[in-house]
Write a protein that holds these residues in place. Structure first.
Motif, PDB file in Angstrom:
ATOM      1  N   HIS A 125       0.851  -1.191   0.000  1.00  0.00           N
ATOM      2  CA  HIS A 125       0.000   0.000   0.000  1.00  0.00           C
ATOM      3  C   HIS A 125       0.884   1.237   0.000  1.00  0.00           C
ATOM      4  O   HIS A 125       1.977   1.233   0.567  1.00  0.00           O
ATOM      5  N   HIS A 126       0.389   2.275  -0.633  1.00  0.00           N
ATOM      6  CA  HIS A 126       1.012   3.590  -0.520  1.00  0.00           C
ATOM      7  C   HIS A 126      -0.064   4.642  -0.751  1.00  0.00           C
ATOM      8  O   HIS A 126      -1.145   4.342  -1.245  1.00  0.00           O
ATOM      9  N   ILE A 127       0.219   5.854  -0.353  1.00  0.00           N
ATOM     10  CA  ILE A 127      -0.662   6.991  -0.585  1.00  0.00           C
ATOM     11  C   ILE A 127       0.088   7.933  -1.509  1.00  0.00           C
ATOM     12  O   ILE A 127       1.285   8.176  -1.324  1.00  0.00           O
ATOM     13  N   GLU A 128      -0.614   8.445  -2.521  1.00  0.00           N
ATOM     14  CA  GLU A 128       0.037   9.348  -3.475  1.00  0.00           C
ATOM     15  C   GLU A 128      -0.840  10.547  -3.772  1.00  0.00           C
ATOM     16  O   GLU A 128      -2.070  10.463  -3.748  1.00  0.00           O
ATOM     17  N   CYS A 129      -0.192  11.674  -4.046  1.00  0.00           N
ATOM     18  CA  CYS A 129      -0.871  12.889  -4.484  1.00  0.00           C
ATOM     19  C   CYS A 129      -0.156  13.359  -5.747  1.00  0.00           C
ATOM     20  O   CYS A 129       1.015  13.751  -5.695  1.00  0.00           O
ATOM     21  N   HIS A 130      -0.853  13.310  -6.858  1.00  0.00           N
ATOM     22  CA  HIS A 130      -0.223  13.714  -8.121  1.00  0.00           C
ATOM     23  C   HIS A 130      -0.043  15.217  -8.216  1.00  0.00           C
ATOM     24  O   HIS A 130       0.873  15.677  -8.904  1.00  0.00           O
ATOM     25  N   ARG A 131      -0.868  15.978  -7.521  1.00  0.00           N
ATOM     26  CA  ARG A 131      -0.691  17.439  -7.565  1.00  0.00           C
ATOM     27  C   ARG A 131       0.575  17.848  -6.832  1.00  0.00           C
ATOM     28  O   ARG A 131       1.262  18.775  -7.235  1.00  0.00           O
ATOM     29  N   CYS A 132       0.895  17.153  -5.730  1.00  0.00           N
ATOM     30  CA  CYS A 132       2.135  17.428  -4.989  1.00  0.00           C
ATOM     31  C   CYS A 132       3.323  16.679  -5.596  1.00  0.00           C
ATOM     32  O   CYS A 132       4.467  17.066  -5.399  1.00  0.00           O
ATOM     33  N   GLY A 133       3.030  15.567  -6.290  1.00  0.00           N
ATOM     34  CA  GLY A 133       4.091  14.743  -6.855  1.00  0.00           C
ATOM     35  C   GLY A 133       4.774  13.862  -5.828  1.00  0.00           C
ATOM     36  O   GLY A 133       5.910  13.460  -6.017  1.00  0.00           O
ATOM     37  N   ILE A 134       4.074  13.564  -4.710  1.00  0.00           N
ATOM     38  CA  ILE A 134       4.673  12.760  -3.645  1.00  0.00           C
ATOM     39  C   ILE A 134       3.880  11.480  -3.416  1.00  0.00           C
ATOM     40  O   ILE A 134       2.714  11.376  -3.786  1.00  0.00           O
ATOM     41  N   ALA A 135       4.563  10.530  -2.786  1.00  0.00           N
ATOM     42  CA  ALA A 135       3.942   9.283  -2.379  1.00  0.00           C
ATOM     43  C   ALA A 135       4.660   8.798  -1.121  1.00  0.00           C
ATOM     44  O   ALA A 135       5.761   9.247  -0.808  1.00  0.00           O
ATOM     45  N   THR A 136       4.008   7.886  -0.408  1.00  0.00           N
ATOM     46  CA  THR A 136       4.682   7.265   0.732  1.00  0.00           C
ATOM     47  C   THR A 136       5.460   6.059   0.231  1.00  0.00           C
ATOM     48  O   THR A 136       5.142   5.500  -0.812  1.00  0.00           O
ATOM     49  N   VAL A 137       6.457   5.667   0.977  1.00  0.00           N
ATOM     50  CA  VAL A 137       7.195   4.441   0.659  1.00  0.00           C
ATOM     51  C   VAL A 137       6.214   3.283   0.817  1.00  0.00           C
ATOM     52  O   VAL A 137       5.524   3.192   1.828  1.00  0.00           O
ATOM     53  N   PRO A 138       6.089   2.396  -0.174  1.00  0.00           N
ATOM     54  CA  PRO A 138       5.136   1.292  -0.076  1.00  0.00           C
ATOM     55  C   PRO A 138       5.412   0.378   1.124  1.00  0.00           C
ATOM     56  O   PRO A 138       6.568   0.186   1.517  1.00  0.00           O
ATOM     57  N   SER A 139       4.333  -0.168   1.668  1.00  0.00           N
ATOM     58  CA  SER A 139       4.429  -1.069   2.810  1.00  0.00           C
ATOM     59  C   SER A 139       3.306  -2.099   2.734  1.00  0.00           C
ATOM     60  O   SER A 139       2.210  -1.778   2.276  1.00  0.00           O
ATOM     61  N   PRO A 140       3.544  -3.326   3.212  1.00  0.00           N
ATOM     62  CA  PRO A 140       2.452  -4.295   3.257  1.00  0.00           C
ATOM     63  C   PRO A 140       1.434  -3.960   4.352  1.00  0.00           C
ATOM     64  O   PRO A 140       0.335  -4.484   4.365  1.00  0.00           O
ATOM     65  N   SER A 141       1.777  -3.055   5.250  1.00  0.00           N
ATOM     66  CA  SER A 141       0.906  -2.684   6.365  1.00  0.00           C
ATOM     67  C   SER A 141       0.144  -1.389   6.079  1.00  0.00           C
ATOM     68  O   SER A 141       0.746  -0.356   5.788  1.00  0.00           O
ATOM     69  N   ARG A 142      -1.170  -1.457   6.210  1.00  0.00           N
ATOM     70  CA  ARG A 142      -1.989  -0.250   6.034  1.00  0.00           C
ATOM     71  C   ARG A 142      -1.684   0.767   7.134  1.00  0.00           C
ATOM     72  O   ARG A 142      -1.665   1.965   6.889  1.00  0.00           O
ATOM     73  N   ALA A 143      -1.445   0.297   8.355  1.00  0.00           N
ATOM     74  CA  ALA A 143      -1.156   1.197   9.477  1.00  0.00           C
ATOM     75  C   ALA A 143       0.159   1.949   9.250  1.00  0.00           C
ATOM     76  O   ALA A 143       0.246   3.152   9.499  1.00  0.00           O
ATOM     77  N   ILE A 144       1.173   1.249   8.774  1.00  0.00           N
ATOM     78  CA  ILE A 144       2.456   1.904   8.488  1.00  0.00           C
ATOM     79  C   ILE A 144       2.293   2.906   7.354  1.00  0.00           C
ATOM     80  O   ILE A 144       2.851   4.002   7.393  1.00  0.00           O
ATOM     81  N   THR A 145       1.503   2.555   6.356  1.00  0.00           N
ATOM     82  CA  THR A 145       1.261   3.472   5.238  1.00  0.00           C
ATOM     83  C   THR A 145       0.640   4.767   5.734  1.00  0.00           C
ATOM     84  O   THR A 145       1.067   5.862   5.353  1.00  0.00           O
ATOM     85  N   GLU A 146      -0.366   4.657   6.595  1.00  0.00           N
ATOM     86  CA  GLU A 146      -1.013   5.865   7.133  1.00  0.00           C
ATOM     87  C   GLU A 146      -0.032   6.680   7.963  1.00  0.00           C
ATOM     88  O   GLU A 146       0.018   7.907   7.846  1.00  0.00           O
TER      89      GLU A 146
END
Length: 94
Positions: free
Chosen positions: A43-64
């Motif tokens: 899982h990761h979270i991304e924003c194309h307007r900012c051009g950023i994403a989180t480092v992918p993780s198998p854990s939803r909690a770590i992603t948040e």
């Protein structure tokens, strides 16, 4: 590799009130991944307007948690490279 995206849940603060970041789940292995080696969904979270994403993780909690920590953000264009590195580490550990 298949990706599913959906808007962030209401409880997660977006990067900017006018932006619409997406929660992305990636299933499957990158092209360079060895055949028959495990590759869990990430899982990761991304924003194309900012051009950023989180480092992918198998854990939803770590992603948040990474979404709320700017030091855990990467440029969106680096996602493929980082996913390959993570998949290689998982394959080597198996």
């Amino acid at each position: 590799m298949i990706q599913y995206s959906r808007p962030l849940p209401a409880g997660i603060t977006p990067c900017d009130p006018n932006h619409h970041p997406q929660w992305v789940e990636t299933r499957g292995a990158p092209r360079s991944h060895p055949v028959a080696r495990p590759c869990p969904p990430h899982h990761h979270i991304e924003c194309h307007r900012c051009g950023i994403a989180t480092v992918p993780s198998p854990s939803r909690a770590i992603t948040e948690a990474r979404w709320h920590d700017p030091s855990a953000h990467i440029p969106i264009h680096d996602l493929a490279r980082v996913r390959e590195q993570i998949a290689a580490a998982v394959a080597n550990a198996a």
